[in-house]
Design a protein around this motif. Structure first.
Motif, PDB file in Angstrom:
ATOM      1  N   VAL A 148      47.390  48.917  36.053  1.00  0.00           N
ATOM      2  CA  VAL A 148      47.491  49.143  37.505  1.00  0.00           C
ATOM      3  C   VAL A 148      48.183  47.969  38.193  1.00  0.00           C
ATOM      4  CG1 VAL A 148      46.151  49.305  39.643  1.00  0.00           C
ATOM      5  CG2 VAL A 148      45.554  50.738  37.678  1.00  0.00           C
ATOM      6  N   VAL A 149      47.764  46.739  37.856  1.00  0.00           N
ATOM      7  CA  VAL A 149      48.371  45.549  38.475  1.00  0.00           C
ATOM      8  C   VAL A 149      49.867  45.477  38.164  1.00  0.00           C
ATOM      9  CG1 VAL A 149      48.439  43.020  38.402  1.00  0.00           C
ATOM     10  CG2 VAL A 149      46.249  44.199  38.569  1.00  0.00           C
ATOM     11  N   MET A 150      50.247  45.709  36.910  1.00  0.00           N
ATOM     12  CA  MET A 150      51.659  45.683  36.539  1.00  0.00           C
ATOM     13  C   MET A 150      52.445  46.768  37.270  1.00  0.00           C
ATOM     14  SD  MET A 150      51.176  45.017  32.448  1.00  0.00           S
ATOM     15  CE  MET A 150      52.889  45.270  32.041  1.00  0.00           C
ATOM     16  N   ALA A 151      51.863  47.971  37.361  1.00  0.00           N
ATOM     17  CA  ALA A 151      52.544  49.084  38.031  1.00  0.00           C
ATOM     18  C   ALA A 151      52.730  48.806  39.522  1.00  0.00           C
ATOM     19  CB  ALA A 151      51.748  50.376  37.831  1.00  0.00           C
ATOM     20  N   VAL A 152      51.688  48.263  40.171  1.00  0.00           N
ATOM     21  CA  VAL A 152      51.764  47.969  41.612  1.00  0.00           C
ATOM     22  C   VAL A 152      52.843  46.926  41.888  1.00  0.00           C
ATOM     23  CG1 VAL A 152      50.520  46.907  43.541  1.00  0.00           C
ATOM     24  CG2 VAL A 152      49.400  48.652  42.138  1.00  0.00           C
ATOM     25  N   ILE A 153      52.863  45.855  41.101  1.00  0.00           N
ATOM     26  CA  ILE A 153      53.856  44.801  41.305  1.00  0.00           C
ATOM     27  C   ILE A 153      55.273  45.324  41.034  1.00  0.00           C
ATOM     28  CG2 ILE A 153      54.682  42.548  40.472  1.00  0.00           C
ATOM     29  CD1 ILE A 153      51.743  41.841  39.927  1.00  0.00           C
ATOM     30  N   TYR A 154      55.415  46.185  40.037  1.00  0.00           N
ATOM     31  CA  TYR A 154      56.728  46.738  39.704  1.00  0.00           C
ATOM     32  C   TYR A 154      57.228  47.701  40.783  1.00  0.00           C
ATOM     33  CZ  TYR A 154      60.346  49.350  37.233  1.00  0.00           C
ATOM     34  OH  TYR A 154      61.529  49.961  36.890  1.00  0.00           O
ATOM     35  N   ARG A 179      57.866  41.284  44.790  1.00  0.00           N
ATOM     36  CA  ARG A 179      58.823  40.628  43.870  1.00  0.00           C
ATOM     37  C   ARG A 179      59.004  39.169  44.296  1.00  0.00           C
ATOM     38  NH1 ARG A 179      62.048  44.920  41.715  1.00  0.00           N
ATOM     39  NH2 ARG A 179      60.588  46.651  41.371  1.00  0.00           N
ATOM     40  N   THR A 180      57.940  38.410  44.197  1.00  0.00           N
ATOM     41  CA  THR A 180      57.940  36.993  44.577  1.00  0.00           C
ATOM     42  C   THR A 180      57.541  36.163  43.361  1.00  0.00           C
ATOM     43  OG1 THR A 180      55.627  37.078  45.270  1.00  0.00           O
ATOM     44  CG2 THR A 180      57.287  37.590  46.944  1.00  0.00           C
ATOM     45  N   PRO A 181      57.797  34.842  43.390  1.00  0.00           N
ATOM     46  CA  PRO A 181      57.431  33.997  42.233  1.00  0.00           C
ATOM     47  C   PRO A 181      55.965  34.115  41.833  1.00  0.00           C
ATOM     48  CG  PRO A 181      58.842  32.780  43.729  1.00  0.00           C
ATOM     49  CD  PRO A 181      58.526  34.074  44.414  1.00  0.00           C
ATOM     50  N   LYS A 182      55.080  34.124  42.818  1.00  0.00           N
ATOM     51  CA  LYS A 182      53.645  34.208  42.517  1.00  0.00           C
ATOM     52  C   LYS A 182      53.325  35.478  41.736  1.00  0.00           C
ATOM     53  CE  LYS A 182      49.134  34.685  44.764  1.00  0.00           C
ATOM     54  NZ  LYS A 182      48.417  34.743  46.056  1.00  0.00           N
ATOM     55  N   TYR A 183      53.867  36.598  42.201  1.00  0.00           N
ATOM     56  CA  TYR A 183      53.529  37.868  41.557  1.00  0.00           C
ATOM     57  C   TYR A 183      54.309  38.121  40.281  1.00  0.00           C
ATOM     58  CZ  TYR A 183      50.525  38.701  45.453  1.00  0.00           C
ATOM     59  OH  TYR A 183      49.506  38.577  46.362  1.00  0.00           O
ATOM     60  N   ILE A 184      55.394  37.399  40.084  1.00  0.00           N
ATOM     61  CA  ILE A 184      56.041  37.410  38.768  1.00  0.00           C
ATOM     62  C   ILE A 184      55.088  36.807  37.740  1.00  0.00           C
ATOM     63  CG2 ILE A 184      57.876  36.321  37.398  1.00  0.00           C
ATOM     64  CD1 ILE A 184      59.718  36.690  39.812  1.00  0.00           C
ATOM     65  N   ALA A 185      54.435  35.699  38.125  1.00  0.00           N
ATOM     66  CA  ALA A 185      53.451  35.065  37.236  1.00  0.00           C
ATOM     67  C   ALA A 185      52.229  35.955  37.042  1.00  0.00           C
ATOM     68  CB  ALA A 185      53.032  33.707  37.794  1.00  0.00           C
ATOM     69  N   VAL A 186      51.802  36.645  38.102  1.00  0.00           N
ATOM     70  CA  VAL A 186      50.660  37.559  37.993  1.00  0.00           C
ATOM     71  C   VAL A 186      51.007  38.737  37.073  1.00  0.00           C
ATOM     72  CG1 VAL A 186      49.169  39.158  39.264  1.00  0.00           C
ATOM     73  CG2 VAL A 186      49.706  36.924  40.243  1.00  0.00           C
ATOM     74  N   PHE A 187      52.236  39.253  37.198  1.00  0.00           N
ATOM     75  CA  PHE A 187      52.692  40.337  36.328  1.00  0.00           C
ATOM     76  C   PHE A 187      52.677  39.896  34.868  1.00  0.00           C
ATOM     77  CE2 PHE A 187      55.786  42.796  33.994  1.00  0.00           C
ATOM     78  CZ  PHE A 187      55.637  44.091  34.472  1.00  0.00           C
ATOM     79  N   ASN A 188      53.159  38.688  34.622  1.00  0.00           N
ATOM     80  CA  ASN A 188      53.174  38.179  33.248  1.00  0.00           C
ATOM     81  C   ASN A 188      51.751  37.993  32.712  1.00  0.00           C
ATOM     82  OD1 ASN A 188      54.776  36.933  30.952  1.00  0.00           O
ATOM     83  ND2 ASN A 188      53.407  35.246  31.445  1.00  0.00           N
ATOM     84  N   LEU A 189      50.843  37.525  33.575  1.00  0.00           N
ATOM     85  CA  LEU A 189      49.453  37.356  33.155  1.00  0.00           C
ATOM     86  C   LEU A 189      48.834  38.705  32.800  1.00  0.00           C
ATOM     87  CD1 LEU A 189      46.996  35.491  32.783  1.00  0.00           C
ATOM     88  CD2 LEU A 189      46.435  35.880  35.192  1.00  0.00           C
ATOM     89  N   VAL A 191      42.994  42.374  42.476  1.00  0.00           N
ATOM     90  CA  VAL A 191      42.972  43.555  43.343  1.00  0.00           C
ATOM     91  C   VAL A 191      41.991  43.361  44.497  1.00  0.00           C
ATOM     92  CG1 VAL A 191      42.335  45.999  43.450  1.00  0.00           C
ATOM     93  CG2 VAL A 191      43.751  45.166  41.574  1.00  0.00           C
ATOM     94  N   LEU A 192      40.836  42.747  44.219  1.00  0.00           N
ATOM     95  CA  LEU A 192      39.797  42.599  45.238  1.00  0.00           C
ATOM     96  C   LEU A 192      40.026  41.413  46.167  1.00  0.00           C
ATOM     97  CD1 LEU A 192      36.545  43.409  43.206  1.00  0.00           C
ATOM     98  CD2 LEU A 192      37.818  44.910  44.733  1.00  0.00           C
ATOM     99  N   GLN A 193      40.602  40.326  45.638  1.00  0.00           N
ATOM    100  CA  GLN A 193      40.698  39.098  46.425  1.00  0.00           C
ATOM    101  C   GLN A 193      42.085  38.847  47.026  1.00  0.00           C
ATOM    102  OE1 GLN A 193      39.223  35.570  44.526  1.00  0.00           O
ATOM    103  NE2 GLN A 193      37.202  36.413  44.144  1.00  0.00           N
ATOM    104  N   GLU A 219      47.643  41.118  49.637  1.00  0.00           N
ATOM    105  CA  GLU A 219      48.922  41.809  49.415  1.00  0.00           C
ATOM    106  C   GLU A 219      48.773  42.945  48.411  1.00  0.00           C
ATOM    107  OE1 GLU A 219      50.109  37.390  50.019  1.00  0.00           O
ATOM    108  OE2 GLU A 219      48.461  38.536  49.140  1.00  0.00           O
ATOM    109  N   ILE A 220      48.049  42.696  47.328  1.00  0.00           N
ATOM    110  CA  ILE A 220      47.882  43.745  46.313  1.00  0.00           C
ATOM    111  C   ILE A 220      46.995  44.864  46.846  1.00  0.00           C
ATOM    112  CG2 ILE A 220      46.871  44.262  44.057  1.00  0.00           C
ATOM    113  CD1 ILE A 220      47.968  41.740  42.966  1.00  0.00           C
ATOM    114  N   LYS A 221      45.949  44.518  47.606  1.00  0.00           N
ATOM    115  CA  LYS A 221      45.093  45.550  48.190  1.00  0.00           C
ATOM    116  C   LYS A 221      45.895  46.451  49.115  1.00  0.00           C
ATOM    117  CE  LYS A 221      41.651  42.940  49.751  1.00  0.00           C
ATOM    118  NZ  LYS A 221      40.360  42.584  50.377  1.00  0.00           N
ATOM    119  N   GLU A 222      46.736  45.837  49.956  1.00  0.00           N
ATOM    120  CA  GLU A 222      47.576  46.619  50.867  1.00  0.00           C
ATOM    121  C   GLU A 222      48.575  47.471  50.099  1.00  0.00           C
ATOM    122  OE1 GLU A 222      47.272  46.994  54.088  1.00  0.00           O
ATOM    123  OE2 GLU A 222      45.525  45.646  54.110  1.00  0.00           O
ATOM    124  N   SER A 223      49.118  46.911  49.034  1.00  0.00           N
ATOM    125  CA  SER A 223      50.094  47.646  48.227  1.00  0.00           C
ATOM    126  C   SER A 223      49.447  48.844  47.539  1.00  0.00           C
ATOM    127  CB  SER A 223      50.720  46.711  47.185  1.00  0.00           C
ATOM    128  OG  SER A 223      51.690  47.388  46.429  1.00  0.00           O
TER     129      SER A 223
END
Length: 330
Positions: free
Chosen positions: A51-57, A63-73, A297-299, A302-306
């Motif tokens: 879900v996290v990977m799909a939302v970020i994609y 598509r920011t540096p922070k969420y690139i790292a979150v996607f990789n994690l 997702v909870l904290q 941006e991801i909650k809104e997305s």
């Protein structure tokens, strides 16, 4: 073969076993309940990280540096748990404890690569927060999508290289006695201790790997947050300090989940029961990948809104499709 024989000495014949026996979780009371729990953890981990990977994609705003790292994690967590948990259940739940020599080394490589990459990914996220809070005016210049992708690529290259070296050093060992690994997977330390020839290079590599992959990231993350605290102490308004600190809560939670169980296990040392130690270490491997997506997702606003936006779009699309179908029927 001549190289290995010379390494072993004249009086020792090089012995490469056909298989290893993994016995770490065998004999623990009520262990089948733990296997059910591991299966639940794995399912939640797969769903959450997907879900996290799909939302970020799908959301271009992420598509920011922070969420690139979150996607990789999320990718590392998904890949790591998929490499570990199904094999772990196969070994202990279905009594397939005999693991072929080459399969065991491959198992070791993927597990160590993913576990190591999790720690270094937390370093990338710590660096992002450090620059964002201590040098906000330079953040857009110093932390770009390209620089974050480059940092993550360097981390992958480093982790794969050092893990390959550790695995390669195992191939020079001779196993003329026991082949029973007292762990829940093909553990590097447990394997080289079973060898009957010189284990010094493996011991040095193991300590170096632990220092580079575990303690050095923890030191960097600790100092980065000390500096963040120092930078926030200069901010006059308490509200601004709390707002900046709130952006770090998800990352701090991930750091605590990953490092605290390891620190507790290493601190307690021999005083902890062997069964408790193995279960604790196995939880350290499989639990963070399950909790990481839940925390983000909870904290993370941006991801909650997305997620809400994507869910709303999906519902509206279904409603439109039903209306279109109904009008065609009429």
């Amino acid at each position: 073969m001549d190289f290995f024989n010379s390494a072993l000495g004249r009086n020792i014949t090089f012995v490469r076993p056909a298989y290893f026996i993994i016995s770490g979780l065998s004999g623990i009371p009520h262990i089948k309940f733990y296997y059910v729990f591991l299966f639940f953890v794995y399912i939640v981990s797969v769903l959450g990280n997907t879900v996290v990977m799909a939302v970020i994609y799908l959301d271009h705003n992420l598509r920011t540096p922070k969420y690139i790292a979150v996607f990789n994690l999320a990718f590392v967590d998904l890949f790591g748990n998929s490499a570990l948990v199904p094999k772990l259940l196969d070994i202990f739940l279905f009594n397939h404890s005999y693991v072929a020599y080459n399969d065991c080394l491959t198992f070791l490589f993927f597990c160590y690569t993913c576990l190591s990459m999790q720690a270094l990914n937390l370093v990338a996220l710590a660096y992002d927060r450090l620059i964002a809070i201590s040098s906000p005016l330079h953040y857009q210049v110093r932390v770009t999508n390209r620089s974050m992708l480059s940092l993550i690529a360097y981390f992958w290259l480093f982790v794969i290289t050092v893990t390959l070296i550790a695995v390669g050093l195992l191939t020079r060992l001779s196993f003329c006695n026991s082949v029973v690994i007292n762990s829940y997977f093909c553990d590097h330390g447990q394997i080289y201790r079973l060898a009957c020839n010189d284990k010094t290079p493996n011991s040095v590599a193991g300590k170096l790997l632990t220092g580079l992959i575990l303690w050095l990231p923890l030191v960097f993350i600790s100092f980065s947050y000390l500096y963040i605290g120092y930078a926030l102490s200069k901010v006059a308004k308490l509200q601004e300090r709390m707002k900046a600190l709130k952006t770090c809560t998800s990352h701090l939670s991930l750091v605590a989940i990953y490092f605290l169980p390891i620190l507790i296990t290493f601190t307690m040392g021999a005083s902890i029961h062997p069964h408790a130690r193995i279960i604790n270490l196995s939880l350290t491997s499989v639990f963070p990948p399950m909790l990481n997506p839940i925390i983000y997702v909870l904290q993370t606003q941006e991801i909650k809104e997305s997620v809400k936006k994507l869910f709303k779009i999906r519902v509206q699309t279904k409603i439109k499709a039903k209306k279109a179908s109904h009008s065609l029927d009429c």
